[in-house]
Design a protein around this motif. Sequence first.
Motif, PDB file in Angstrom:
ATOM      1  N   GLU A 242      41.510  35.219  34.083  1.00  0.00           N
ATOM      2  CA  GLU A 242      42.779  35.592  34.707  1.00  0.00           C
ATOM      3  C   GLU A 242      42.486  36.451  35.926  1.00  0.00           C
ATOM      4  O   GLU A 242      41.512  37.170  35.974  1.00  0.00           O
ATOM      5  CB  GLU A 242      43.657  36.345  33.705  1.00  0.00           C
ATOM      6  CG  GLU A 242      42.909  37.480  33.029  1.00  0.00           C
ATOM      7  CD  GLU A 242      43.609  37.961  31.785  1.00  0.00           C
ATOM      8  OE1 GLU A 242      44.373  38.917  31.915  1.00  0.00           O
ATOM      9  OE2 GLU A 242      43.382  37.368  30.723  1.00  0.00           O
ATOM     10  N   SER A 243      43.342  36.345  36.885  1.00  0.00           N
ATOM     11  CA  SER A 243      43.163  37.151  38.074  1.00  0.00           C
ATOM     12  C   SER A 243      44.146  38.305  37.988  1.00  0.00           C
ATOM     13  O   SER A 243      45.286  38.148  37.574  1.00  0.00           O
ATOM     14  CB  SER A 243      43.389  36.258  39.279  1.00  0.00           C
ATOM     15  OG  SER A 243      44.193  36.868  40.219  1.00  0.00           O
ATOM     16  N   THR A 244      43.673  39.465  38.342  1.00  0.00           N
ATOM     17  CA  THR A 244      44.517  40.644  38.268  1.00  0.00           C
ATOM     18  C   THR A 244      44.460  41.384  39.603  1.00  0.00           C
ATOM     19  O   THR A 244      43.387  41.495  40.193  1.00  0.00           O
ATOM     20  CB  THR A 244      44.091  41.558  37.103  1.00  0.00           C
ATOM     21  OG1 THR A 244      44.888  42.719  37.124  1.00  0.00           O
ATOM     22  CG2 THR A 244      42.647  41.924  37.148  1.00  0.00           C
ATOM     23  N   PRO A 245      45.593  41.851  40.077  1.00  0.00           N
ATOM     24  CA  PRO A 245      45.594  42.544  41.367  1.00  0.00           C
ATOM     25  C   PRO A 245      44.980  43.955  41.294  1.00  0.00           C
ATOM     26  O   PRO A 245      44.526  44.480  42.296  1.00  0.00           O
ATOM     27  CB  PRO A 245      47.071  42.624  41.746  1.00  0.00           C
ATOM     28  CG  PRO A 245      47.817  42.463  40.472  1.00  0.00           C
ATOM     29  CD  PRO A 245      46.940  41.681  39.547  1.00  0.00           C
ATOM     30  N   ASP A 246      44.954  44.546  40.118  1.00  0.00           N
ATOM     31  CA  ASP A 246      44.437  45.903  39.978  1.00  0.00           C
ATOM     32  C   ASP A 246      42.913  45.904  40.040  1.00  0.00           C
ATOM     33  O   ASP A 246      42.246  45.291  39.208  1.00  0.00           O
ATOM     34  CB  ASP A 246      44.921  46.494  38.646  1.00  0.00           C
ATOM     35  CG  ASP A 246      44.440  47.920  38.435  1.00  0.00           C
ATOM     36  OD1 ASP A 246      44.170  48.600  39.449  1.00  0.00           O
ATOM     37  OD2 ASP A 246      44.338  48.334  37.272  1.00  0.00           O
TER      38      ASP A 246
ATOM     39  N   ASP B  14      41.139  46.955  36.742  1.00  0.00           N
ATOM     40  CA  ASP B  14      41.189  45.903  35.718  1.00  0.00           C
ATOM     41  C   ASP B  14      40.225  44.772  36.062  1.00  0.00           C
ATOM     42  O   ASP B  14      39.556  44.235  35.188  1.00  0.00           O
ATOM     43  CB  ASP B  14      42.614  45.343  35.584  1.00  0.00           C
ATOM     44  CG  ASP B  14      43.570  46.323  34.913  1.00  0.00           C
ATOM     45  OD1 ASP B  14      43.076  47.296  34.304  1.00  0.00           O
ATOM     46  OD2 ASP B  14      44.794  46.106  35.016  1.00  0.00           O
ATOM     47  N   ARG B  15      40.185  44.417  37.339  1.00  0.00           N
ATOM     48  CA  ARG B  15      39.291  43.337  37.774  1.00  0.00           C
ATOM     49  C   ARG B  15      37.830  43.727  37.529  1.00  0.00           C
ATOM     50  O   ARG B  15      37.032  42.938  37.054  1.00  0.00           O
ATOM     51  CB  ARG B  15      39.546  43.027  39.259  1.00  0.00           C
ATOM     52  CG  ARG B  15      38.974  41.713  39.696  1.00  0.00           C
ATOM     53  CD  ARG B  15      39.485  41.206  41.045  1.00  0.00           C
ATOM     54  NE  ARG B  15      39.541  42.216  42.092  1.00  0.00           N
ATOM     55  CZ  ARG B  15      40.668  42.687  42.645  1.00  0.00           C
ATOM     56  NH1 ARG B  15      41.845  42.233  42.251  1.00  0.00           N
ATOM     57  NH2 ARG B  15      40.622  43.596  43.593  1.00  0.00           N
TER      58      ARG B  15
ATOM     59  N   LEU C 198      37.092  43.460  33.831  1.00  0.00           N
ATOM     60  CA  LEU C 198      36.931  42.052  33.441  1.00  0.00           C
ATOM     61  C   LEU C 198      35.582  41.510  33.893  1.00  0.00           C
ATOM     62  O   LEU C 198      34.890  40.818  33.133  1.00  0.00           O
ATOM     63  CB  LEU C 198      38.049  41.196  34.067  1.00  0.00           C
ATOM     64  CG  LEU C 198      39.363  41.120  33.316  1.00  0.00           C
ATOM     65  CD1 LEU C 198      40.380  40.314  34.120  1.00  0.00           C
ATOM     66  CD2 LEU C 198      39.176  40.504  31.949  1.00  0.00           C
TER      67      LEU C 198
END
Length: 136
Positions: free
Chosen positions: A52-56, A59-60, A63
């Motif tokens: 999943e792609s996350t803007p934060d 969080d990125r 991951l």
Amino acid sequence: MAKLTEQDILNWNGDDYMNADQLEFFKELLLQTQQELVNNANATASHLQEQESTPDPADRATLEEEYALELRTRDRERKLLQKIQASLRQIDDGSYGYCEDTGEPIGLKRLMARPTATLSVEAQERRERMKRQYAD
């Protein structure tokens, strides 16, 4: 004869080292471990495809670190898989359970702990001493 259990192997005190029943026990153990490793690899592949792609950025980063750890684990498992396949070939050619340096039995207890072992405890210790000598 009934299938041997882990306890049967650990309690073995007969003379017929690496008999057909013992070889069958280790072959099944190796095949089971091999299947678990393949299942893990498939799960990782699926998991990475679902990335999943996350803007934060935090969080990125988390991951990415989790994926890196997962990939390192799979790489170790890939190496173990190669050792398992080599051990299965040794079962087929009759050399499984014997030290590749000395030809002596590796021992059932050691093989239970490490079914892919190719050296007796003594030969392994000798190799490690030699490595340390050359490293110093």
